[in-house]
Design a protein around this motif. Sequence first.
Motif, mmCIF file in Angstrom:
data_model
loop_
_atom_site.group_PDB
_atom_site.id
_atom_site.type_symbol
_atom_site.label_atom_id
_atom_site.label_comp_id
_atom_site.label_asym_id
_atom_site.label_seq_id
_atom_site.Cartn_x
_atom_site.Cartn_y
_atom_site.Cartn_z
ATOM 1 N N GLY A 135 -14.741 1.214 -3.559
ATOM 2 C CA GLY A 135 -13.451 0.979 -2.933
ATOM 3 C C GLY A 135 -12.372 0.698 -3.963
ATOM 4 N N HIS A 136 -11.166 0.948 -3.573
ATOM 5 C CA HIS A 136 -9.982 0.746 -4.410
ATOM 6 C C HIS A 136 -9.832 -0.725 -4.771
ATOM 7 N N ALA A 137 -9.302 -0.999 -5.946
ATOM 8 C CA ALA A 137 -9.129 -2.385 -6.402
ATOM 9 C C ALA A 137 -8.334 -3.219 -5.407
ATOM 10 N N SER A 138 -7.397 -2.596 -4.707
ATOM 11 C CA SER A 138 -6.564 -3.333 -3.753
ATOM 12 C C SER A 138 -7.392 -3.936 -2.625
ATOM 13 N N SER A 139 -8.559 -3.346 -2.329
ATOM 14 C CA SER A 139 -9.413 -3.890 -1.263
ATOM 15 C C SER A 139 -9.883 -5.298 -1.598
ATOM 16 N N TYR A 140 -10.219 -5.524 -2.854
ATOM 17 C CA TYR A 140 -10.711 -6.830 -3.291
ATOM 18 C C TYR A 140 -9.549 -7.800 -3.513
ATOM 19 N N ASP A 141 -8.455 -7.304 -4.034
ATOM 20 C CA ASP A 141 -7.283 -8.161 -4.202
ATOM 21 C C ASP A 141 -6.794 -8.678 -2.849
ATOM 22 N N ALA A 142 -7.010 -7.883 -1.791
ATOM 23 C CA ALA A 142 -6.628 -8.318 -0.442
ATOM 24 C C ALA A 142 -7.422 -9.541 -0.006
ATOM 25 N N TRP A 143 -8.673 -9.654 -0.453
ATOM 26 C CA TRP A 143 -9.476 -10.835 -0.092
ATOM 27 C C TRP A 143 -8.796 -12.110 -0.588
ATOM 28 N N ALA A 161 -13.506 4.364 -10.026
ATOM 29 C CA ALA A 161 -12.581 3.778 -10.995
ATOM 30 C C ALA A 161 -11.714 2.723 -10.295
ATOM 31 N N PRO A 162 -11.116 1.810 -11.062
ATOM 32 C CA PRO A 162 -10.350 0.717 -10.442
ATOM 33 C C PRO A 162 -9.234 1.186 -9.513
ATOM 34 N N GLN A 163 -8.506 2.209 -9.902
ATOM 35 C CA GLN A 163 -7.393 2.704 -9.096
ATOM 36 C C GLN A 163 -7.691 4.088 -8.544
ATOM 37 N N ALA A 164 -8.942 4.340 -8.213
ATOM 38 C CA ALA A 164 -9.345 5.654 -7.714
ATOM 39 C C ALA A 164 -8.566 6.007 -6.454
ATOM 40 N N GLU A 165 -7.951 7.159 -6.472
ATOM 41 C CA GLU A 165 -7.211 7.655 -5.327
ATOM 42 C C GLU A 165 -7.124 9.162 -5.468
ATOM 43 N N LEU A 177 -9.516 9.531 -0.806
ATOM 44 C CA LEU A 177 -8.880 8.268 -0.468
ATOM 45 C C LEU A 177 -7.376 8.482 -0.538
ATOM 46 N N ALA A 178 -6.678 8.236 0.577
ATOM 47 C CA ALA A 178 -5.259 8.564 0.659
ATOM 48 C C ALA A 178 -4.516 7.477 1.425
ATOM 49 N N ARG A 179 -3.189 7.636 1.511
ATOM 50 C CA ARG A 179 -2.320 6.664 2.180
ATOM 51 C C ARG A 179 -1.582 7.348 3.328
ATOM 52 N N THR A 180 -1.426 6.618 4.426
ATOM 53 C CA THR A 180 -0.633 7.160 5.518
ATOM 54 C C THR A 180 0.861 6.995 5.258
ATOM 55 N N SER A 181 1.225 6.103 4.335
ATOM 56 C CA SER A 181 2.619 5.964 3.924
ATOM 57 C C SER A 181 2.657 5.358 2.530
ATOM 58 N N ARG A 182 3.750 5.560 1.828
ATOM 59 C CA ARG A 182 3.844 5.128 0.437
ATOM 60 C C ARG A 182 3.828 3.616 0.281
ATOM 61 N N ASP A 183 4.243 2.899 1.305
ATOM 62 C CA ASP A 183 4.322 1.444 1.191
ATOM 63 C C ASP A 183 3.005 0.749 1.514
ATOM 64 N N ARG A 184 1.938 1.500 1.737
ATOM 65 C CA ARG A 184 0.633 0.931 2.044
ATOM 66 C C ARG A 184 -0.322 1.100 0.872
ATOM 67 N N ASP A 185 -1.342 0.230 0.832
ATOM 68 C CA ASP A 185 -2.481 0.504 -0.033
ATOM 69 C C ASP A 185 -3.236 1.686 0.569
ATOM 70 N N PRO A 186 -4.105 2.342 -0.215
ATOM 71 C CA PRO A 186 -4.879 3.458 0.353
ATOM 72 C C PRO A 186 -5.584 3.019 1.640
ATOM 73 N N ASP A 187 -5.366 3.776 2.722
ATOM 74 C CA ASP A 187 -5.870 3.323 4.023
ATOM 75 C C ASP A 187 -6.591 4.406 4.828
ATOM 76 N N ILE A 188 -6.802 5.564 4.236
ATOM 77 C CA ILE A 188 -7.555 6.625 4.910
ATOM 78 C C ILE A 188 -8.666 7.102 3.983
ATOM 79 N N LEU A 189 -9.883 7.101 4.485
ATOM 80 C CA LEU A 189 -11.040 7.581 3.739
ATOM 81 C C LEU A 189 -11.572 8.823 4.443
ATOM 82 N N MET A 190 -11.612 9.938 3.727
ATOM 83 C CA MET A 190 -12.080 11.198 4.290
ATOM 84 C C MET A 190 -13.326 11.676 3.560
ATOM 85 N N SER A 191 -14.151 12.422 4.265
ATOM 86 C CA SER A 191 -15.262 13.129 3.635
ATOM 87 C C SER A 191 -15.355 14.514 4.254
#
Length: 507
Positions: A102-110, A179-183, A321-335
């Motif tokens: 997961g993206h680094a922002s996921s853990y920073d959110a904790w 990677a830490p900022q994988a997107e 791993l993508a974003r639904t808008s620029r002001d969000r952390d990555p919030d969509i996971l696709m496979s």
Amino acid sequence: MAVEQIYDYVIIGGGTAGAALAARLSENSEARVALLEAGAGEGPAIMSDGNPEAAVGLWGSSVDWNYTTTPQSGTENTVHTWPRGRVLGGSSSINGLTHLRGHASSYDAWEKQGAAGWNYREMLPFLMRSERAAGRDPRFRGQAGPMTIEEPPAATPLAQDLHDAAVDAGFPRCEDGNAPQAEGVFWSERNVAGGRRQSAADAYLLPVLSRPNLTVVTDAQVQRLLMDNGRCRGAEYVRNGKPGTVHAEREVVLSAGAIGSPQILMLSGIGPADHLRQLGIPVRADLPGVGANLHDHPLAWISYGVKKSPVPGPSRQAMLLARTSRDRDPDILMSFTSVALEPRWAGAQEGFSILFGLANPTSRGSVRLRSADPTSYPLIDPAYLTESEDLARMVTALRMARHIARADALSAWRDDEILPGKEAVTDEECGAYIRRTVGTYFHPVGTCRIGADDGAVVDTALRVHGIDGLSIADASVMPSIVAANTNAAVLGIAERAAHLVAARAER
């Protein structure tokens, strides 16, 4: 007569976290460690299959708890099946094998939610400690851990074109999805070693079963914790119809998962006081957060037919791993998968699918006891799509997936859109399709979250608030879900828990 045994540490649950904890704590030859697992030590032969799609054959089998949810108002009152592993290795023994942190922002959110010190920088050494990722950047990838990350098989032509379609659609290439900022778009990594499934039990536990200070008891279903004047002293369990008791002189660690851990706590009188009293359970500690904050990645997909038959056989799989808008952390996971899936895993046909999950849903549900009977399954309510924001972002994700599917890289393959098809064009129609078809991504978390507020269950050292000698280490402690399949994050939590528990013994 009940069997009674005394250890230094008692670990309840032999899944991803429990297997790792038992292996790490028993590295100290002077520490007596017991691991209790409700399921068997091994399961069907299919469990050794290194093909992610083989996991479907394990759902509903003897190694699956085979939970179901309450009717979900956000998904047209559907009752969802929730596979969870009931075997050594837990859900890592029946999952899709993806190793993604997961993206680094996921853990920073904790940390932002009150879990002080549980940010990406602090978690990275423990995430690295779990893995052996040869050839990856040693600054942020582990080189000597138990979980072997093998080079995935070569991509089939359709799998490669699905990857390239995401790039054509404007998403950046990412060399390492861990990677830490994988997107962007990347090739997924798998928990496979030598072509065989590699569960946490395979990697951590089986190599050390001969340790004289480690006792593993399978088919042992814990009924309740043993409490004495505010301290947890051990646990009662049933094995083959006979009662048993284990006592812990140092600590009990609950690692039964986002469903099992809150269930055992509540059966033991630790949880929301009103709920416990309604069931006639004496209240040991009024912790309203036990069983609250349940959430999962809601998952849906689009599917297409193909003009020509894909090449069969094993293949690497692209993810995004993508974003639904620029002001969000990555919030969509696709496979991306080289079959046309039917809704909620009902089957598949020739074609391809793009799966999209909401990486950070805002909807929150709960786990509650159905009765005071330890053998009665709990009430599981993930509250899918109960927040309108979640549905809106899933509609955005569907449109993103369609944009990728229509890229030039897939023009030689793409035939008619099977799902959702022509009936889903407007936002309202797309939302209705998602409500009809969305289901679990098999990633329940959050029911015993870390924090210091009244709704938190464990402190930042994973100790249960108000109870001595009891801690929790599994997906239930996550304040919010990571933007990834959760197994790798749970391994990191377990590695950190082992460090914290061992450090307490040295004081």
